[in-house]
Design a protein around this motif. Structure first.
Motif, mmCIF file in Angstrom:
data_model
loop_
_atom_site.group_PDB
_atom_site.id
_atom_site.type_symbol
_atom_site.label_atom_id
_atom_site.label_comp_id
_atom_site.label_asym_id
_atom_site.label_seq_id
_atom_site.Cartn_x
_atom_site.Cartn_y
_atom_site.Cartn_z
ATOM 1 N N LYS A 228 0.877 -1.173 0.000
ATOM 2 C CA LYS A 228 0.000 0.000 0.000
ATOM 3 C C LYS A 228 0.911 1.218 0.000
ATOM 4 C CE LYS A 228 -3.590 2.457 2.628
ATOM 5 N NZ LYS A 228 -4.411 2.734 1.434
ATOM 6 N N VAL A 229 0.934 1.943 -1.101
ATOM 7 C CA VAL A 229 1.837 3.087 -1.229
ATOM 8 C C VAL A 229 1.385 4.194 -0.272
ATOM 9 C CG1 VAL A 229 2.743 4.859 -2.780
ATOM 10 C CG2 VAL A 229 2.394 2.518 -3.619
ATOM 11 N N ILE B 109 9.987 0.366 -17.426
ATOM 12 C CA ILE B 109 8.745 -0.335 -17.095
ATOM 13 C C ILE B 109 7.903 0.588 -16.206
ATOM 14 C CG2 ILE B 109 9.664 -2.670 -17.311
ATOM 15 C CD1 ILE B 109 10.156 -2.675 -14.311
ATOM 16 N N ASP B 110 6.631 0.200 -15.984
ATOM 17 C CA ASP B 110 5.751 1.050 -15.188
ATOM 18 C C ASP B 110 6.265 1.215 -13.763
ATOM 19 O OD1 ASP B 110 3.956 1.741 -17.146
ATOM 20 O OD2 ASP B 110 2.599 0.065 -16.740
ATOM 21 N N GLY B 111 6.075 2.416 -13.244
ATOM 22 C CA GLY B 111 6.556 2.755 -11.924
ATOM 23 C C GLY B 111 5.503 2.614 -10.840
ATOM 24 N N GLY B 112 5.760 3.292 -9.720
ATOM 25 C CA GLY B 112 4.967 3.060 -8.524
ATOM 26 C C GLY B 112 4.076 4.191 -8.077
ATOM 27 N N MET B 113 3.770 5.154 -8.941
ATOM 28 C CA MET B 113 2.833 6.216 -8.555
ATOM 29 C C MET B 113 1.416 5.690 -8.663
ATOM 30 S SD MET B 113 4.249 9.892 -9.843
ATOM 31 C CE MET B 113 5.859 10.526 -9.340
ATOM 32 N N THR B 114 1.099 4.767 -7.744
ATOM 33 C CA THR B 114 -0.203 4.122 -7.690
ATOM 34 C C THR B 114 -0.582 3.969 -6.218
ATOM 35 O OG1 THR B 114 0.746 1.899 -7.579
ATOM 36 C CG2 THR B 114 0.301 2.771 -9.769
ATOM 37 N N PHE C 19 0.852 -1.438 -5.165
ATOM 38 C CA PHE C 19 1.987 -1.726 -6.041
ATOM 39 C C PHE C 19 2.582 -3.072 -5.663
ATOM 40 C CE2 PHE C 19 6.560 -0.948 -7.211
ATOM 41 C CZ PHE C 19 6.356 -0.829 -8.576
ATOM 42 N N THR C 20 2.982 -3.852 -6.657
ATOM 43 C CA THR C 20 3.698 -5.099 -6.381
ATOM 44 C C THR C 20 5.149 -4.950 -6.809
ATOM 45 O OG1 THR C 20 3.016 -5.991 -8.541
ATOM 46 C CG2 THR C 20 1.673 -6.590 -6.617
#
Length: 338
Positions: A30-31, A113-118, A121-122
């Motif tokens: 959980k970011v 690749i896609d980052g973690g501004m979500t 995140f896995t």
């Protein structure tokens, strides 16, 4: 869940996507906090040739572990962690040396690749580092740029009492200067923006040079009693700064190149030989997260003043635009998620 989505250069928005599914070797996070980095701004501007679109940006990510399997780090559900965003192959020659930061097939979050501004995140469990409980959420992502600063310090083997010239007074350059102080060295920070240099002074960095107003070589010679700097770290990526590093460094000195220039730099190889210089690349970081977190936790490196503004995830697109259009106004913008 919400994510910061870069459709194409200059086209950024909040997007809704499905929640990720954790693989066996991954953790579900959980970011809780993230940082906006210069590479995110480069992706937004469309000037980074390594970025493909569309892309979820972000690689300075901290959060709480919701799910995790067996791992060698001893990380468990509920732990506060920061992610190591540099995914390596583990098979190539640099990886065999433990220099995974220069893996031949390196994948950087938010770039390749896609980052973690979500919101969720896995990430591979082995690329998580537990964060001390006493660091506020908004400060934990600062450990990632601090690792880059430390990597340059390590690559040049900075010693107590040495003078370290740092080209560039952005967030990375300031963190390099604070890291040099932590190592007992004397930083000399160079930039062309007075506001950044004045901010450096407020943080206890005594030696500053504005190359628009002063002769940097002469001032460095005076500060170092004629020796010049034993170490120069180039953090701006400006071709002129890269070239000038050779003039600023002492005989038998060391140079680290951290900044990414947009084109090749012509340098005088005769001076490199004459001075017998050690010139090293310093790319990202490797194994430096624990030290970075300890420096922040102990208060040895105070990152709080470097964070110019804290926003929500919904405000990130506007913050990215603002950083791109007015970089002189902010040193670092981080976000905290509810």
């Amino acid at each position: 869940m919400k994510t910061v989505y870069l459709e194409s250069p200059k086209n950024i928005r909040i997007n809704e996507i499905g929640e990720p599914v954790r693989k066996e070797n991954e953790a579900l996070i959980k970011v809780k906090a993230l940082g906006i980095c210069g590479s995110d701004i480069g992706a937004y501007r469309g000037v980074n040739p390594l970025v493909s679109y569309p892309r979820i940006i972000g690689h300075e990510i901290a959060g709480e572990v919701l799910e995790i399997g067996d791992n060698s780090k001893g990380i468990k559900k509920g732990d506060r962690v920061i992610i190591d965003p540099y995914i390596y192959c583990g098979k190539c020659y640099p990886c065999s040396l433990g220099r995974t930061n220069c893996c031949e097939d390196l994948k950087v979050l938010g770039v390749h690749i896609d980052g973690g501004m979500t919101e969720l995140f896995t990430h591979p469990s082995e690329l998580l580092v537990k964060a001390p409980d006493n660091i506020p959420w908004e400060q934990i992502p600062m450990a990632e740029p601090l690792t880059i600063a430390l990597h340059a310090i390590h690559r040049t083997k900075v010693k107590e009492g040495e003078h370290v010239v740092i080209n560039g007074a952005g967030a990375i350059g300031i963190l390099m200067a604070l890291s040099a102080i932590a190592y007992g060295a004397v930083p000399i920070v160079i930039d062309i923006v007075d506001e950044r240099l004045e901010f450096a002074v407020k943080l206890g960095i005594k030696n500053i040079i504005n190359t628009v107003k002063e002769n940097a070589e002469e001032k460095i010679r005076k500060i170092t009693n004629g020796r010049m700097a034993e170490v120069v770290i180039e953090a701006s990526g400006a071709n002129s700064a890269i070239r000038n590093s050779i003039d600023y460094v002492s005989y038998a000195g060391r140079i680290a190149l951290t900044g990414w220039p947009k084109k090749e730099t012509s340098i005088p190889t005769d001076l490199i030989t004459k001075k017998e210089l050690d010139i090293r690349g310093a790319r990202t970081s490797v194994g430096e997260f624990e030290e970075a977190l300890k420096l922040i936790s102990d208060g040895t490196v105070d990152v709080e003043p470097i964070i110019s503004k804290v926003v929500s995830i919904d405000e990130i697109p506007k913050a990215v635009e603002e950083l791109s259009d007015h970089p002189e106004k902010y040193l670092k913008i981080n976000a905290v998620l509810k």
